[in-house]
Design a protein around this motif. Structure first.
Motif, short mmCIF file in Angstrom:
data_model
loop_
_atom_site.label_atom_id
_atom_site.label_comp_id
_atom_site.label_asym_id
_atom_site.label_seq_id
_atom_site.Cartn_x
_atom_site.Cartn_y
_atom_site.Cartn_z
N ASN A 299 3.85 6.05 -5.52
CA ASN A 299 3.79 6.05 -6.87
C ASN A 299 2.50 6.92 -7.37
O ASN A 299 2.07 6.77 -8.61
N GLY A 300 1.74 7.51 -6.55
CA GLY A 300 0.57 8.22 -6.88
C GLY A 300 -0.65 7.61 -6.89
O GLY A 300 -1.72 7.95 -7.28
N TYR A 301 -0.87 6.30 -6.60
CA TYR A 301 -2.08 5.63 -6.74
C TYR A 301 -2.90 5.79 -5.49
O TYR A 301 -2.71 5.05 -4.53
N ARG A 302 -3.82 6.55 -5.65
CA ARG A 302 -4.86 7.22 -4.60
C ARG A 302 -5.82 6.06 -3.88
O ARG A 302 -6.26 6.10 -2.84
N ASP B 208 11.08 10.08 2.63
CA ASP B 208 11.70 9.12 3.45
C ASP B 208 11.15 7.89 3.36
O ASP B 208 11.92 6.70 3.19
N ILE B 209 9.89 7.65 2.83
CA ILE B 209 9.37 6.34 2.82
C ILE B 209 9.71 5.67 1.42
O ILE B 209 10.04 4.52 1.44
N LYS B 210 9.81 6.44 0.34
CA LYS B 210 10.25 6.27 -1.09
C LYS B 210 11.73 5.50 -0.85
O LYS B 210 11.86 4.48 -1.37
N LYS B 211 12.46 6.38 0.03
CA LYS B 211 13.97 5.89 0.09
C LYS B 211 14.04 4.49 0.55
O LYS B 211 14.91 3.59 0.20
N TRP B 212 13.36 4.12 1.64
CA TRP B 212 13.36 2.95 2.39
C TRP B 212 12.58 1.95 1.76
O TRP B 212 12.81 0.56 2.10
N TYR C 32 -6.71 8.16 -0.48
CA TYR C 32 -5.53 8.40 0.70
C TYR C 32 -4.34 8.83 -0.10
O TYR C 32 -4.07 8.53 -1.13
N ARG C 33 -3.64 9.62 0.78
CA ARG C 33 -2.07 9.90 0.30
C ARG C 33 -1.24 10.00 1.52
O ARG C 33 -1.54 10.08 2.57
N LEU C 34 -0.17 9.96 1.04
CA LEU C 34 0.95 10.20 2.13
C LEU C 34 1.25 11.59 2.27
O LEU C 34 1.26 12.48 1.33
N ILE C 35 1.42 11.77 3.73
CA ILE C 35 1.72 12.99 4.09
C ILE C 35 3.18 13.62 3.46
O ILE C 35 3.98 13.08 3.42
N ALA D 77 0.86 -1.19 -0.02
CA ALA D 77 -0.16 -0.05 0.06
C ALA D 77 0.62 1.27 -0.09
O ALA D 77 0.66 2.19 -0.86
N LEU D 78 2.04 1.27 0.73
CA LEU D 78 2.75 2.44 0.71
C LEU D 78 3.47 2.66 -0.31
O LEU D 78 3.56 3.76 -0.85
#
Length: 83
Positions: A24-27, A77-81, A68-71, A18-19
């Motif tokens: 990748n912008g998939y809402r 930081d989330i993409k990086k890990w 939903y979206r990431l803050i 999900a993250l």
């Protein structure tokens, strides 16, 4: 260790999926993944956010009415890990 690395290591595989989709912008990511799990999207968001709050001290996902979206403060930081 980076707190976001710890966070990514603490979430389960469906949550990582999900993250990744959110990155990748998939809402509709939470809707799709939660359907596979047989739970509501809000329950999946809560599960992820509870882990994030315990480790990072804040939520990382928010509902925006259309999905939903990431803050944005945490997206990089989330993409990086996740890679």
């Amino acid at each position: 260790m980076d707190e976001f690395a710890t966070f990514i290591g603490a979430v389960d595989e469906p949550s990582k999926k999900a993250l990744s989709l959110l990155c990748n912008g998939y809402r509709n990511a939470l809707t799709e993944v939660s359907a596979e799990l047989g739970i509501l999207p809000d329950a999946l968001a809560d599960r992820i956010n509870e882990i994030a709050f315990d480790i990072i001290g804040d939520s990382v996902i928010e509902s925006d009415g259309d999905g939903y979206r990431l803050i944005s403060d945490y997206e990089g930081d989330i993409k990086k890990w996740l890679k």
